[in-house]
Design an enzyme around this catalytic site. Structure first.
Site, PDB file in Angstrom:
ATOM      1  N   LYS A 249      75.788  49.986   4.374  1.00 28.02           N
ATOM      2  CA  LYS A 249      75.973  49.045   5.473  1.00 28.02           C
ATOM      3  C   LYS A 249      76.413  47.690   4.922  1.00 28.02           C
ATOM      4  O   LYS A 249      75.895  47.238   3.885  1.00 28.02           O
ATOM      5  CB  LYS A 249      74.661  48.895   6.250  1.00 28.02           C
ATOM      6  CG  LYS A 249      74.737  47.971   7.470  1.00 28.02           C
ATOM      7  CD  LYS A 249      73.386  47.941   8.202  1.00 28.02           C
ATOM      8  CE  LYS A 249      73.438  47.059   9.432  1.00 28.02           C
ATOM      9  NZ  LYS A 249      72.138  47.066  10.174  1.00 28.02           N
TER      10      LYS A 249
ATOM     11  N   SER B  50      72.089  48.297  15.112  1.00 31.72           N
ATOM     12  CA  SER B  50      73.272  47.668  14.567  1.00 31.72           C
ATOM     13  C   SER B  50      73.973  48.497  13.493  1.00 31.72           C
ATOM     14  O   SER B  50      75.125  48.257  13.144  1.00 31.72           O
ATOM     15  CB  SER B  50      72.895  46.309  13.982  1.00 31.72           C
ATOM     16  OG  SER B  50      72.029  46.452  12.860  1.00 31.72           O
TER      17      SER B  50
ATOM     18  N   SER C  96      67.368  49.418  14.361  1.00 30.64           N
ATOM     19  CA  SER C  96      68.780  49.548  14.017  1.00 30.64           C
ATOM     20  C   SER C  96      69.108  50.724  13.115  1.00 30.64           C
ATOM     21  O   SER C  96      70.274  50.980  12.826  1.00 30.64           O
ATOM     22  CB  SER C  96      69.282  48.254  13.355  1.00 30.64           C
ATOM     23  OG  SER C  96      69.313  47.206  14.288  1.00 30.64           O
TER      24      SER C  96
END
Length: 485
Positions: free
Chosen positions: A79, A156, A180
């Site tokens: 990420k 997210s 998330s």
């Protein structure tokens, strides 16, 4: 169904690599072919091919020399919230579009030291603020389960979830501030695991809300998630909140659920879709058939947890993002300083600006007592409530999300509607507990639904053990059976 290496689990590919049946170089090349094939999903925002092939070459030598490490030669995605030395680290924001990480995050360093290979950086909501991956400056990532209309992968960490679900990496790093990792895993039909607060170092992760942020992992199975987390967890003197608790062996976790009391908030069932409730009952039935004692419990209404979470996280975000002034971080192209206008702030997206404004409001002198201070007191009350509850139950089980994945073009009537995507997941971050989302079945639109398991802090071994049982008897094949091409 896929017939190449990308259809295998992380454990399966690890076993093949260890005995030299496939080389890391071949594997990395094949994974980049898969990434190119699924480029329409907009998962990888930057590829690190030079780094990946260099790591693969070193891994191949170690394998041939009989010195393979725990994750030797396994390609993963990261990420874009983690510092990977000499790679861009943007948090998917225009405010950091040219920032290159000068050092390595502790979590990624742990993984590289065990032989994992970095394929590249993955899409996310800007500064991890969002539940759909639609606030990214690189555009929305797409859920591989989309059939016709494009669906969100959750947020997210949406790019990470979509990448694992599409088979373009064997696991992916995410971060979890209020769900998330777990909510995108539910939307994409994979496993998302957040350990206890402090298990993984936050050093080298871009901060959103520091007392909530925790590294997490996406994988194709509970076992794969456990294998990855075993290498991610460590004490780090560079993180003031890093735990000193003994690191467990999650891959070999095998604690029976027989005789354990499993709680479920029966007062939450009334307003949920019937498919969500039926899959919830399916998970409880699995545990009951294995000898667990199923016990109804009463929790506060959703909004009590949600409002406390957003009050505190927006306050912490306002403080953390104050560093992006253009002095040390942020946009430096404008040499003239305008005291009435911050150029970097103008580069933040609408959702990031909204949360900063919320935080500034809650931290202001006139609102502090009924804002941030009240949030802290409420959080303490909530944590005490759950500590008492965990004296009576070993685990709490409920849905991960109130619904399936929704369309990328769906419009929320107001921001609070979007915030309700996190109603089931924020509790674990408020109290610091470990939690996991495991695919349990399909919803009314034949899209994945995840079941959410949570224990008290530092009881990951039991959490993983129970999750393995749910996974085994749910028999959800997910990304292997669904034709995503």
């Amino acid at each position: 169904m896929k017939n190449n290496c990308s259809s295998l689990s992380l454990k399966q590919i690890r076993d093949l690599l260890k005995v030299g049946q496939i080389s890391p170089l071949t594997l990395v090349s094949e994974m980049y072919d898969e990434i190119d094939k699924f480029s329409n999903l907009n998962n990888f925002i930057a590829l690190s091919k030079d780094m990946a092939f260099e790591q693969a070459e070193k891994s191949w030598k170690r394998i041939k020399d009989g010195n393979a490490r725990k994750l030797e030669g396994i390609p993963i995605g990261v990420k874009d919230l983690y510092a990977v030395k000499n790679l861009k680290m943007t948090a998917c924001s225009k405010a950091l579009e040219n920032f290159v990480a000068p050092f390595e995050s502790q979590v990624t360093e742990n993984l590289w030291n065990e032989g994992a290979i970095c394929l590249g950086k993955l899409n996310m909501d800007e500064f991890a603020m969002g539940s759909s991956n639609r606030t990214s400056c690189f555009g929305a990532s797409i859920n591989p389960w989309s059939n016709g209309d494009k669906l969100v992968p959750g947020g997210s960490s949406g790019g990470s979830a979509s990448a694992v679900a599409s088979g373009t990496c064997f696991a992916a790093l995410g971060s979890d501030t209020g769900g998330s990792v777990r909510q995108p895993a539910s939307f994409c039909g994979i496993v998302g695991f957040k350990p206890s607060y402090g298990r993984c170092s936050r050093r080298g992760m871009i901060a959103y809300a520091s007392s909530f942020d925790q590294a997490g992992i996406f994988a194709r199975s509970v076992e794969d998630a456990a294998i990855m987390m075993d290498s991610m967890m460590s004490h780090d003197s560079g993180d003031s909140m890093s735990s000193m608790e003994k690191i467990p062996n999650l891959e070999n976790a095998n604690i029976s659920v027989k005789g354990k009391v499993i709680g479920y908030p029966a007062n939450w069932m009334d307003d949920l879709d019937s498919h969500v409730v039926n899959n919830w009952k399916k998970a409880l039935k699995i545990l009951e058939d294995l000898g667990a004692i199923i016990k109804p419990i009463d929790l506060l209404e959703f909004d009590a947890y949600l409002s406390t979470y957003y009050l505190l996280t927006s306050s912490e975000a306002a403080s953390n993002l104050a560093r992006y002034t253009g002095v040390c971080y942020g946009n430096k192209t404008d040499k003239k300083i305008n005291p009435e206008y911050n150029k970097t702030f103008a580069l933040f997206g609408e959702e990031v600006r909204r949360r900063i404004f919320m935080g500034v409001h809650n931290l202001s002198q006139e609102n502090y007592e009924n804002g941030y201070s009240l949030g802290l007191k409420t959080r303490k009350y909530i944590k005490n409530q759950f500590m008492d509850l965990f004296n009576d139950v070993s685990m709490i089980v409920y849905p991960c999300s109130p619904r399936e994945a929704f369309g990328v073009d769906s419009v929320f009537q107001n921001p609070s509607d979007a915030y309700h995507e996190d109603v089931f997941t924020v509790i674990a971050n408020l109290i610091g507990s470990p939690a996991i989302s495991v695919p349990i079945g399909l919803g009314k639109n034949n899209l994945p639904l995840g079941i959410h398991l949570m224990t008290k802090s530092f009881e990951e071994e039991f959490l993983i053990s129970a999750a393995k049982e749910i996974e085994k008897y749910a028999e959800f094949k997910g990304w292997l059976d669904y034709d995503k091409k």
